[in-house]
Design a protein around this motif. Structure first.
Motif, short mmCIF file in Angstrom:
data_model
loop_
_atom_site.label_atom_id
_atom_site.label_comp_id
_atom_site.label_asym_id
_atom_site.label_seq_id
_atom_site.Cartn_x
_atom_site.Cartn_y
_atom_site.Cartn_z
N ARG A 18 -18.77 -47.62 -4.52
CA ARG A 18 -18.87 -46.18 -4.36
C ARG A 18 -17.46 -45.60 -4.27
O ARG A 18 -16.63 -46.06 -3.48
N MET A 19 -17.19 -44.61 -5.09
CA MET A 19 -15.86 -44.01 -5.09
C MET A 19 -15.62 -43.23 -3.81
O MET A 19 -16.52 -42.54 -3.32
N ARG A 21 -14.06 -40.05 -1.83
CA ARG A 21 -14.13 -38.66 -2.26
C ARG A 21 -12.91 -38.25 -3.09
O ARG A 21 -13.04 -37.59 -4.10
N ARG A 24 -13.20 -39.72 -6.58
CA ARG A 24 -14.17 -39.00 -7.40
C ARG A 24 -13.60 -37.66 -7.86
O ARG A 24 -13.78 -37.27 -9.02
N GLN A 27 -11.30 -38.31 -10.70
CA GLN A 27 -12.04 -38.61 -11.92
C GLN A 27 -12.60 -37.35 -12.56
O GLN A 27 -12.48 -37.13 -13.77
N VAL A 55 -22.16 -38.42 -13.77
CA VAL A 55 -22.62 -38.26 -12.39
C VAL A 55 -23.69 -37.18 -12.36
O VAL A 55 -23.92 -36.48 -13.35
N VAL A 59 -23.21 -33.88 -7.31
CA VAL A 59 -21.88 -34.44 -7.03
C VAL A 59 -20.80 -33.44 -7.42
O VAL A 59 -19.85 -33.18 -6.66
#
Length: 205
Positions: A18-19, A21, A24, A27, A55, A59
């Motif tokens: 899981r990335m 925060r 993410r 990204q 995603v 998100v």
């Protein structure tokens, strides 16, 4: 006849990490820049970004809230990188007015050119947006404070006027935009901005 042992089951794939925060967010911004570069600001919606990034929509909404929030985040991302480039250039420049002015001019124009036509699209899409007004004002104040800090040692006893630094910022934006549009070359933009900075500082002496 010996029985053949059953084949071992294939190894289970490792669970996807899981990335965090901030990872993410990085990204999503990278994907947004690529989408903006390829298709322009009109294609940049939160739903499209979610699709391109692989995603779910929640998100993306959690990170940016609105399309305007995404565009403001892109502008902030550009500003962070521009500040880092300028700080490195200033730190490497010799402690003379010409060297510091040249470093400011070169770094500003180079950063805008590196981002190509994406930043003008972001600004146009955010025209009149409260998010953009706040982000841009914060950037302007930070740039002026940085220029005052860098250039004040070369000014006269009265110091540098903030009006002069606003003039530097206006010239930096106009010349960089002209270079992006191909109206003038990058070297010409840098040279003119350099002359503007030096003239404003010398006028204070």
């Amino acid at each position: 006849m010996p029985r053949t042992p059953p084949a071992a089951p294939p190894p289970e794939p490792a669970p996807r990490r899981r990335m965090a925060r901030h990872e993410r967010a990085r990204q999503l911004l990278d994907v947004a820049w690529a989408l903006l570069r390829a298709e322009g600001a009109d294609a940049l919606s939160l739903g499209r970004l979610a699709e391109e990034a692989g995603v779910t929509k929640p998100v993306v909404y959690d990170h940016f809230g609105t399309r305007e929030g995404l565009l403001a985040a892109l502008y902030q991302d550009f500003d962070v990188r521009q500040t880092a480039v300028m700080d490195a250039a200033i730190a490497a420049a010799r402690p003379t007015l010409k060297d510091k002015a040249g470093a400011i001019a070169a770094a500003y124009v180079r950063c805008v050119l590196t981002q190509g036509r994406e930043i003008p699209q972001v600004l146009a899409a955010l025209q009149g947006s409260p998010e953009m007004a706040a982000v841009k004002r914060q950037y302007q104040e930070a740039f002026i404070a940085r220029c005052l800090d860098i250039l004040s040692p070369f000014a006269g006893a009265g110091g540098l006027a903030r009006a002069g630094m606003w003039a530097v910022l206006g010239a930096a934006d106009a010349l960089s935009d002209a270079a992006v549009g191909g109206d003038i070359g990058a070297e010409a933009a840098q040279a003119e901005l350099f002359e503007t900075i030096v003239a404003i500082v010398r006028r204070s002496r």
